[in-house]
Design a protein around this motif. Structure first.
Motif, PDB file in Angstrom:
ATOM      1  N   ALA A 161      -6.557   6.964   0.741  1.00 16.87           N
ATOM      2  CA  ALA A 161      -5.782   6.480  -0.402  1.00 16.87           C
ATOM      3  C   ALA A 161      -6.545   6.665  -1.715  1.00 16.87           C
ATOM      4  O   ALA A 161      -5.943   6.673  -2.780  1.00 16.87           O
ATOM      5  CB  ALA A 161      -5.444   5.005  -0.207  1.00 16.87           C
ATOM      6  N   SER A 214      -7.403   4.089   4.706  1.00 13.91           N
ATOM      7  CA  SER A 214      -7.890   3.387   3.518  1.00 13.91           C
ATOM      8  C   SER A 214      -8.647   4.346   2.595  1.00 13.91           C
ATOM      9  O   SER A 214      -8.456   4.343   1.385  1.00 13.91           O
ATOM     10  CB  SER A 214      -8.826   2.242   3.921  1.00 13.91           C
ATOM     11  OG  SER A 214      -8.093   1.240   4.572  1.00 13.91           O
ATOM     12  N   ILE A 245       0.775  -1.247   0.000  1.00 13.58           N
ATOM     13  CA  ILE A 245       0.000   0.000   0.000  1.00 13.58           C
ATOM     14  C   ILE A 245       0.802   1.291   0.000  1.00 13.58           C
ATOM     15  O   ILE A 245       0.242   2.357  -0.161  1.00 13.58           O
ATOM     16  CB  ILE A 245      -1.018   0.012   1.174  1.00 13.58           C
ATOM     17  CG1 ILE A 245      -0.336   0.286   2.503  1.00 13.58           C
ATOM     18  CG2 ILE A 245      -1.794  -1.253   1.223  1.00 13.58           C
ATOM     19  CD1 ILE A 245      -1.351   0.353   3.631  1.00 13.58           C
ATOM     20  N   SER A 251      -4.785  -0.728  -0.003  1.00 16.64           N
ATOM     21  CA  SER A 251      -5.309   0.084   1.100  1.00 16.64           C
ATOM     22  C   SER A 251      -6.754  -0.283   1.406  1.00 16.64           C
ATOM     23  O   SER A 251      -7.148  -0.387   2.570  1.00 16.64           O
ATOM     24  CB  SER A 251      -5.242   1.573   0.746  1.00 16.64           C
ATOM     25  OG  SER A 251      -3.947   1.917   0.349  1.00 16.64           O
TER      26      SER A 251
END
Lengths: 61, 491
Positions: B340, B337, B266, B288
């Motif tokens: 991203a 998350s 990631i 992510s």
């Protein structure tokens, strides 16, 4: 950039394969066979399930 | 009280488990306390560097005449002292203690390991000197010169060896979930670290390839080094403090393996919009989003384990810090998350929003968890109790409220900063003016956190120093007096 690809893919492969290897090892050893016993493995006779332990060592909470 | 000298036969009320545990704790004493004391000293130095950096953001002329503490030098000093000084040292100390406890073996190499404390400290001192003198490598998270990074690499290899040795000699059948996480940390990080220092700091790659390696490393430090140590601590301490096993053990294992498989993808989400092939960044974003799986397992487990035990937050300093860290882990991971995603990065990237997110992870999750760990572990090593309840309360409230204020101020400022930067009609100086009050708020909340660190340092200093007295009862938040029932230790 080729070196970077090589490095990142190489490491990702190393991390991933180490995790898979560990998983296979754990299953073969029976680590996944009894989850209840696993969860309780950090407790013992002196600090059993149900007894809080945030106390001075030696003193019984 | 000196139970080590007491065998179960001589004192029937002392069980074999108790004697074993005390012996294990005693074996860790010198090494772990060495790491802890050093970590707290670096935390104070890191806080000072942070405050100077923060004030310079809204008053650039502050200490502007000293070239050694210009923004470009003092900012990496803050980053490196808190990452390699505080976070690494407190993490290594906790890892060694947890591994000894989980394997039920005494810490091996008790002559060599305290030497690693000195070696690691020497590395950080040398690195800080080089950065202050203007010899930073310029690679973020790896600013120390390669020789210093080599020193850290050596100690990490020693830790890897010691961890394997303890695991091989373990007196338990089952490998607990915390042990898996710790293995992740001690095995993966040396590989990651060697790979990262090999490329950017030796000049083998440059340009976009450098940035890719840099951010792949910097993000993996969080996921494959810091996070496993933090989660291992939480998975051990919440059940031990409350006396309640983890709610769902199989979910905890699923979480570990999902983290192991997805996290190393990631790092490239840091380069959204950068001059890289789109698939590299897309891969980072996919990884992510896949992190939702391990994070959800951890969130469910922590919350469900705590159900019915929330009242203990009132009385246990350890639990209060650790649960604060656990909740923050869930928050920072979900936020990360989503951050991203290209649509979110379009606004949040290159703004204070990212700084807020980073502190939610490294401070609110990791540092608060490690404070909790120290509250639990240090009394077991020193056989003394924390000396002052008010100081613990000051520590908790200043750090928790401080980091929340920090997070809110910078998230708000950062988001609007990003929105305005995407509008070409708004002059840049107007955006700078807009963020200024929030930057002052950052300095104030940082000062608040520093007050907490000073309170904590006083507590640590006192508990390490008072060797001739010990307390019978635990120091809990509900204790009426700061200084509790002291008694002189038996010879």
């Amino acid at each position: 950039m080729k070196l970077t690809y090589l490095l990142i893919w190489g490491c990702m492969l190393a991390f991933g394969s180490s995790a898979v290897w560990a998983l296979v090892w754990a299953i073969r050893r029976g680590e996944m066979s009894d989850f209840k016993a696993g969860a309780e493995s950090i407790f013992d006779e002196e600090e059993p399930v149900g007894r809080p332990t945030d106390a001075f060592p030696g003193a019984r909470p | 009280m000196s139970a080590i000298a007491v065998s179960p036969e001589a004192a029937p009320d002392v069980t074999a488990d108790y004697v074993t545990r005390v012996q294990i704790d005693r074996s860790c004493r010198q090494t772990v306390l060495g790491y802890y004391a050093s970590a707290v000293a670096w935390l104070l130095i890191g806080s000072l560097a942070a405050l100077i950096t923060s004030v310079k953001m809204h008053h650039p002329e502050f200490l502007g005449n000293y070239e050694w503490i210009t923004f470009g030098r003092i900012r990496p000093v803050h980053l490196n002292t808190v990452v390699y000084g505080w976070s690494s040292m407190v993490g290594i100390g906790t890892t060694l203690w947890l591994e000894a406890r989980l394997c039920k073996v005494r810490l091996p190499h008790r002559a060599l390991l305290p030497a690693t404390v000195i070696i690691w400290n020497a590395g950080v001192v040398w690195g800080v000197y080089e950065v202050l003198a203007g010899h930073s490598t310029g690679v973020e998270w790896l600013e120390f010169p390669p020789q210093v990074l080599g020193i850290f690499g050596f100690v990490l290899l020693v830790l890897f060896w010691v961890s394997l040795k303890m695991f091989n000699q373990r007196h338990v059948h089952h490998t607990y979930v915390s042990q898996w996480y710790l293995f992740g940390s001690v095995v993966w990080f040396p590989i990651l670290y060697s790979a990262a220092i090999l490329l950017p700091t030796t000049g083998m790659v440059g340009g976009a390839a450098w940035a890719t390696t840099n951010w792949w490393y910097a993000h993996n430090v969080l996921g494959l080094y810091v996070t496993p140590m933090g989660l291992a601590t939480i998975y051990y301490l919440i059940p031990k403090v409350t006396g309640k096993p983890i709610y769902s053990y199989h979910l905890s294992l699923l979480g570990f393996w999902a983290n192991a498989l997805f996290y190393s993808w990631i790092g490239t989400h840091h380069l959204v919009g950068g001059p890289l092939p789109a698939w590299i960044i897309t891969l980072g974003i996919v990884g992510s989003i896949m992190m939702f799986v391990p994070v959800t397992t951890v969130a469910i487990n922590h919350h469900m384990t705590m159900i019915g035990k929330f009242h203990m937050l009132k009385t246990s300093p350890t639990l209060r810090f650790v649960v604060f860290g656990a909740v923050s882990y869930t928050a920072v991971s979900y936020q990360g998350s989503l951050e991203a995603l290209r649509s979110v990065s379009h606004v949040a990237h290159f703004t204070h929003y990212t700084i807020a997110h980073a502190h939610l992870g490294m401070y609110s999750f990791y540092t608060m968890t490690m404070f909790g760990a120290m509250y639990y572990i240090v009394p077991r090593l020193t056989r003394n109790e924390w000396s002052s309840v008010p100081l613990i309360k000051i520590h908790f409230w200043t750090t928790s409220l401080g980091v929340l204020a920090y997070f809110c101020a910078l998230s708000w400022a950062g988001w609007y900063e990003g929105e305005m930067m995407n509008n070409p009609l708004i002059p840049f100086i107007k955006i700078v003016d807009y963020t200024k009050p929030y930057l002052v708020a950052r300095s104030l909340s940082g000062s608040f956190m520093t007050i907490g660190h000073i309170a904590f340092a006083i507590l640590v200093f006192r508990i390490l120093r008072s060797s001739d007295v010990s307390m019978i009862g635990p120091t809990l938040f509900t204790s009426k007096r700061g200084m509790m029932r002291w008694r002189r230790k038996e010879a």
